[in-house]
Design an enzyme around this catalytic site. Structure first.
Site, PDB file in Angstrom:
ATOM      1  N   GLY A   9      -9.853  -1.852   3.785  1.00  0.00           N
ATOM      2  CA  GLY A   9     -11.054  -0.589   4.135  1.00  0.00           C
ATOM      3  C   GLY A   9     -11.854  -1.527   3.960  1.00  0.00           C
ATOM      4  CB  SER A  11     -14.523  -0.413   8.350  1.00  0.00           C
ATOM      5  OG  SER A  11     -14.680   0.589   7.580  1.00  0.00           O
ATOM      6  CG  ASN A  85     -12.678  -2.349  -1.124  1.00  0.00           C
ATOM      7  OD1 ASN A  85     -12.594  -2.010  -2.139  1.00  0.00           O
ATOM      8  ND2 ASN A  85     -12.376  -1.576   0.489  1.00  0.00           N
ATOM      9  CE1 TYR A 156     -10.293   5.487  -7.071  1.00  0.00           C
ATOM     10  CE2 TYR A 156     -11.479   5.630  -9.319  1.00  0.00           C
ATOM     11  CZ  TYR A 156     -11.299   5.327  -7.532  1.00  0.00           C
ATOM     12  OH  TYR A 156     -11.773   4.384  -7.888  1.00  0.00           O
TER      13      TYR A 156
END
Length: 250
Positions: A9, A11, A85, A156
């Protein structure tokens, strides 16, 4: 030979900042992305294509993860650090967050798959290379919400809390191979895509409650990740390091 870090992750947001921090330490960087190819390529361009590659993979898909790990090994010869991540399908929106009575188990499963299954796949895939070289550092991204749930982001926070137990078990088992396993738990970050819809009132509340009187930035967390994932952090394993300006204290 330069060391290599694989960041899932990477980007945008925190992942992109982690990539930049490792590049400053001289690491080759594998910039993993799910959908955001253009953004991943921008991160590679910023670092330099001699020392970075962008690789698409859904961390929930073991076949794609195995292909990513092999591509990293083919390109750079080693994987010395893994940073878990990737955040799959979640935004910190206190208005839209469902109350517990309205949640389904699928809501929980989506976060467990993105957080735990994703870390499981990437670590297990990279592990043979780390064991062979008898060194490696694994850092996963947690959250301070497990300790101080200022907003009840049930699914989460539950997945991220489980990540700590997962990591500590790995630390016990993998230490004999010279591999460290740690978690960095950031506060709510200002601002990433995931926190873009967080209300100003929530940010203000956190700022006023924090000894440093500031909201945590991606750079704050990324520097801690780079510390734990580099030689500077080689003596630490099984730790959950909270980076939130002192909002929560262990």
């Amino acid at each position: 030979m330069s060391k290599t870090v694989l960041i899932t992750g990477a980007s945008r947001g925190l992942g992109a900042e982690i990539a930049v921090q490792f590049s400053k330490l001289g690491y080759n960087v594998v910039v993993n992305y799910f959908h955001s190819q253009a953004l991943a390529e921008q991160v590679v361009e910023k670092i330099g294509s001699d020392h970075a590659i962008a690789v698409q993979a859904d961390v929930r898909n073991r076949q794609e993860v195995d292909q990513m790990v092999q591509q990293a090994l083919d390109q750079f010869g080693s994987i010395d650090t893994v940073v878990n991540n990737a955040l799959v399908g979640f935004q910190f929106d206190p208005v839209a967050q469902k109350q517990f009575a309205d949640l389904t188990w699928d809501d929980y499963q989506a976060q467990l798959d993105g957080t735990l299954k994703g870390a499981f796949n990437v670590i297990q895939s990279a592990l043979p290379a780390m064991k062979k070289q008898h060194r490696g550092q694994i850092v996963s991204i947690g959250t301070n919400l497990y300790q101080n749930p200022v907003v009840a982001y049930h699914q989460y926070t539950t997945a991220k809390a489980a990540l700590i137990g997962f990591s500590r078990n790995l630390a016990v088992e993998l230490g004999q191979y010279g591999i460290t396993v740690n978690v960095v738990s950031g506060g709510l970050l200002k601002t990433t895509d995931a926190s873009a819809v967080t209300t100003p009132e929530v940010f203000k509340m956190i700022q006023n409650s924090t000894p440093l009187r500031k909201v945590t930035t991606p750079e704050d967390v990324a520097k801690a990740v780079a510390f734990l994932g580099s030689d500077a952090g080689i003596g630490l394993t099984g730790q959950n390091v909270t980076v939130d300006g002192g909002l929560t204290m262990n």
